[in-house]
Design an enzyme around this catalytic site. Structure first.
Site, mmCIF file in Angstrom:
data_model
loop_
_atom_site.group_PDB
_atom_site.id
_atom_site.type_symbol
_atom_site.label_atom_id
_atom_site.label_comp_id
_atom_site.label_asym_id
_atom_site.label_seq_id
_atom_site.Cartn_x
_atom_site.Cartn_y
_atom_site.Cartn_z
ATOM 1 N N GLY A 270 39.836 42.422 29.344
ATOM 2 C CA GLY A 270 40.212 43.544 28.476
ATOM 3 C C GLY A 270 41.188 44.472 29.163
ATOM 4 O O GLY A 270 41.321 44.451 30.389
ATOM 5 N N LYS B 220 43.805 37.139 29.560
ATOM 6 C CA LYS B 220 44.164 38.302 28.749
ATOM 7 C C LYS B 220 45.412 37.935 27.953
ATOM 8 O O LYS B 220 46.401 37.470 28.546
ATOM 9 C CB LYS B 220 44.475 39.519 29.637
ATOM 10 C CG LYS B 220 43.261 40.070 30.366
ATOM 11 C CD LYS B 220 43.610 41.237 31.255
ATOM 12 C CE LYS B 220 42.376 41.734 31.978
ATOM 13 N NZ LYS B 220 42.702 42.729 33.045
ATOM 14 N N ASP C 111 42.594 37.043 37.895
ATOM 15 C CA ASP C 111 43.053 37.813 36.734
ATOM 16 C C ASP C 111 44.561 38.040 36.921
ATOM 17 O O ASP C 111 45.392 37.250 36.433
ATOM 18 C CB ASP C 111 42.251 39.136 36.679
ATOM 19 C CG ASP C 111 42.739 40.141 35.639
ATOM 20 O OD1 ASP C 111 43.794 39.916 35.022
ATOM 21 O OD2 ASP C 111 42.080 41.190 35.440
ATOM 22 N N LYS D 228 33.621 47.646 39.154
ATOM 23 C CA LYS D 228 34.906 47.754 39.836
ATOM 24 C C LYS D 228 34.627 48.113 41.291
ATOM 25 O O LYS D 228 33.785 48.987 41.563
ATOM 26 C CB LYS D 228 35.749 48.857 39.177
ATOM 27 C CG LYS D 228 36.228 48.483 37.779
ATOM 28 C CD LYS D 228 37.240 47.346 37.832
ATOM 29 C CE LYS D 228 37.899 47.137 36.481
ATOM 30 N NZ LYS D 228 38.895 46.048 36.532
ATOM 31 N N LYS E 29 29.990 44.095 35.030
ATOM 32 C CA LYS E 29 31.065 43.961 36.032
ATOM 33 C C LYS E 29 31.293 45.319 36.670
ATOM 34 O O LYS E 29 31.476 46.320 35.969
ATOM 35 C CB LYS E 29 32.323 43.462 35.332
ATOM 36 C CG LYS E 29 33.624 43.610 36.102
ATOM 37 C CD LYS E 29 34.727 42.806 35.410
ATOM 38 C CE LYS E 29 36.038 43.567 35.374
ATOM 39 N NZ LYS E 29 37.084 42.822 34.624
ATOM 40 N N GLU F 125 36.233 38.969 41.140
ATOM 41 C CA GLU F 125 37.513 38.868 40.453
ATOM 42 C C GLU F 125 38.630 39.462 41.306
ATOM 43 O O GLU F 125 38.502 40.582 41.821
ATOM 44 C CB GLU F 125 37.377 39.627 39.117
ATOM 45 C CG GLU F 125 38.513 39.444 38.133
ATOM 46 C CD GLU F 125 38.258 40.222 36.833
ATOM 47 O OE1 GLU F 125 37.084 40.562 36.545
ATOM 48 O OE2 GLU F 125 39.239 40.511 36.128
ATOM 49 N N ASP G 24 34.989 43.278 40.426
ATOM 50 C CA ASP G 24 36.436 43.117 40.234
ATOM 51 C C ASP G 24 37.165 44.074 41.169
ATOM 52 O O ASP G 24 37.002 45.295 41.076
ATOM 53 C CB ASP G 24 36.791 43.425 38.766
ATOM 54 C CG ASP G 24 38.272 43.202 38.450
ATOM 55 O OD1 ASP G 24 39.043 42.828 39.355
ATOM 56 O OD2 ASP G 24 38.661 43.415 37.274
ATOM 57 N N SER H 70 32.678 46.196 31.616
ATOM 58 C CA SER H 70 33.351 46.495 32.870
ATOM 59 C C SER H 70 33.112 47.967 33.162
ATOM 60 O O SER H 70 33.481 48.824 32.352
ATOM 61 C CB SER H 70 34.844 46.200 32.703
ATOM 62 O OG SER H 70 35.558 46.628 33.837
HETATM 63 O O1 OSB Z 1 41.124 44.175 35.762
HETATM 64 O O2 OSB Z 1 40.026 43.636 34.045
HETATM 65 C C1 OSB Z 1 40.734 44.452 34.641
HETATM 66 C C2 OSB Z 1 41.041 47.643 32.552
HETATM 67 C C3 OSB Z 1 42.350 47.983 32.786
HETATM 68 C C4 OSB Z 1 43.096 47.207 33.640
HETATM 69 C C5 OSB Z 1 42.539 46.084 34.251
HETATM 70 C C6 OSB Z 1 41.226 45.727 33.998
HETATM 71 C C7 OSB Z 1 40.459 46.538 33.168
HETATM 72 C C8 OSB Z 1 39.054 46.312 32.882
HETATM 73 C C9 OSB Z 1 38.504 46.895 31.612
HETATM 74 O O3 OSB Z 1 38.293 45.753 33.648
HETATM 75 C C10 OSB Z 1 38.120 45.887 30.617
HETATM 76 C C11 OSB Z 1 37.839 46.554 29.286
HETATM 77 O O4 OSB Z 1 36.723 47.043 29.122
HETATM 78 O O5 OSB Z 1 38.742 46.586 28.426
HETATM 79 MG MG MG Z 2 40.400 42.263 36.337
#
Ligand code: OSB
Ligand code: MG
Length: 372
Positions: A290, A262, A238, A163, A161, A213, A188, A135
């Site tokens: 994550g 998660k 999510d 953001k 992925k 996402e 995402d 991510s």
């Molecule tokens: O939306 O998946 C998410 C990190 C913090 C809060 C929300 C998210 C995320 C990530 C990071 O996308 C995932 C990771 O590398 O741990």
């Molecule tokens: Mg997410």
């Protein structure tokens, strides 16, 4: 299981680089580690709540409060024979799933160690290796983003992925797709859009994304139906999926075609397995999300990812992408094909590095049952 002591520790770990989402930027990760003591065995868990209440309602501070004042007393006031019982025991405490998951996952580790079995085996995991993606947060410039992607692809990661948020979306994805026409790519939004942005979301259909996402609000499954009906790209939820029933409703309504699981968001293994099964029965693939976990939470994510319906690469990646030094030994490593090899040791399968844990601990509190 006689639980003799539960220890909470707040650890603070600087991230190797900042992580930015549509809801903000983090440079210092603050999580709560839990140690649950029983008959000479220690189970390890992590409350993965973020620093502030911007991903969900929880923060490091709320998790500490809810654990100390509600969750831990409830555990001490009950007889626990199996970790499956924890979730229903904690059900009267509304929400605060990340705080609950900290204890629940620690007791699963404890139970697996007591049986001298790997936790993934106890859960019924099927995979020996798991497929990893990364991510990548919002960067200061598109150039920085392209460099990061290149680096992760060279390391072997199987899917990228991105953001996104309004202003860092269609043009950015277009540029990334131009540079990397063939890669598995997704994005995402972390709830950054509304139905007013439907045209902008529809424009993302041009880039052959694996999924988008959580485009809309965390508390909105209904309007995601319209997004999914308008877009060809699969929607993945999510933030909106807090339990198995949410998953069932979202799937039956047609709000998504993929779900991210998660452990923290759903309150632990029991509910995560329920979400997994609800999805599997409806042929909806899942993958493990994550929360920038330390090695303890990461080890739990790896165990969860061995379940059969985790068929898409997850956000579980190598320790060194996050921290200069992680809290477990060995650290989590990803091979050149973007896979993590499942450890065969008992419990979570990684040894906590107590020397390192002590170094990053900023507060500790221990609790024992009243009558002891
Ligand atoms: O939306 O998946 C998410 C990190 C913090 C809060 C929300 C998210 C995320 C990530 C990071 O996308 C995932 C990771 O590398 O741990
Ligand atoms: Mg997410």
């Amino acid at each position: 299981m006689k639980i003799e002591q539960i220890e909470l520790r707040e650890v603070q770990m600087p991230l190797v680089s900042f992580f930015e989402t549509s809801f903000g930027r983090t440079s210092l990760r603050r999580v709560i580690l839990l140690r649950v003591f029983s008959e000479g065995i220690i189970g390890y868990g992590e409350a993965t709540s973020p620093e502030g209440p911007f991903y969900n309602h929880e923060s490091t501070g709320t998790a500490w409060h809810v654990l100390k004042d509600f969750v831990i007393p409830k555990i001490f006031n009950s007889t626990i024979n199996h970790p499956q019982e924890i979730a229903s025991l904690l059900k009267p405490i509304r929400g605060h799933n990340m705080a609950k998951a900290g204890v629940e996952t620690a007791i699963w580790d404890l139970y697996a160690k007591r049986l001298e079995k790997p936790l993934h085996q106890l859960l019924g995991g099927k995979f020996q290796t798991i497929d990893c993606g990364v991510s990548i947060g919002i960067q200061n410039s598109p150039t920085d983003l392209l460099k990061k992607i290149d680096k992760e692809l060279h390391a072997g990661y199987q899917r990228i992925k991105l953001k996104i948020k309004p202003g860092w979306d269609v043009e950015i994805v277009r540029e990334v797709r131009k540079q990397f026409p063939k890669i598995l790519l997704m994005c995402d939004a972390n709830c950054a859009y509304t139905l007013k942005d439907l045209d902008r979301l529809k424009a993302l259909d041009d880039f052959n994304l694996l999924m988008i996402e959580q485009p809309l609000a965390w508390n909105d499954i209904f309007d995601h139906v319209q997004v999914q009906n308008t877009l060809q790209t699969p929607i993945c939820l999510d933030e909106s999926i807090l339990d198995g029933e949410d998953a069932r409703k979202a799937i039956e309504a047609g709000a998504c075609r993929i779900i991210n699981i998660k452990l923290g968001r759903v309150g632990g293994y029991k509910e995560a397995m329920y979400v997994h099964d609800v999805c599997q029965a409806r042929e909806i693939p899942v993958w493990c999300g994550g929360m920038l976990e330390s090695g303890i939470g990461r080890a739990h994510n790896i165990a969860l990812s061995t379940l059969q319906n985790f068929t898409l690469p997850g956000d579980v990646s190598a320790s060194k992408r996050y921290f200069n030094q992680d809290l477990i030994e060995p650290e989590v490593q990803v091979d050149s094909e973007g896979k993590i090899h499942i450890p065969s040791d008992i419990g979570i399968g990684f040894q906590p590095n107590m020397r390192r844990i002590e170094q990053v601990t900023v507060r500790t509190e221990s609790f024992r049952p009243k009558e002891m």
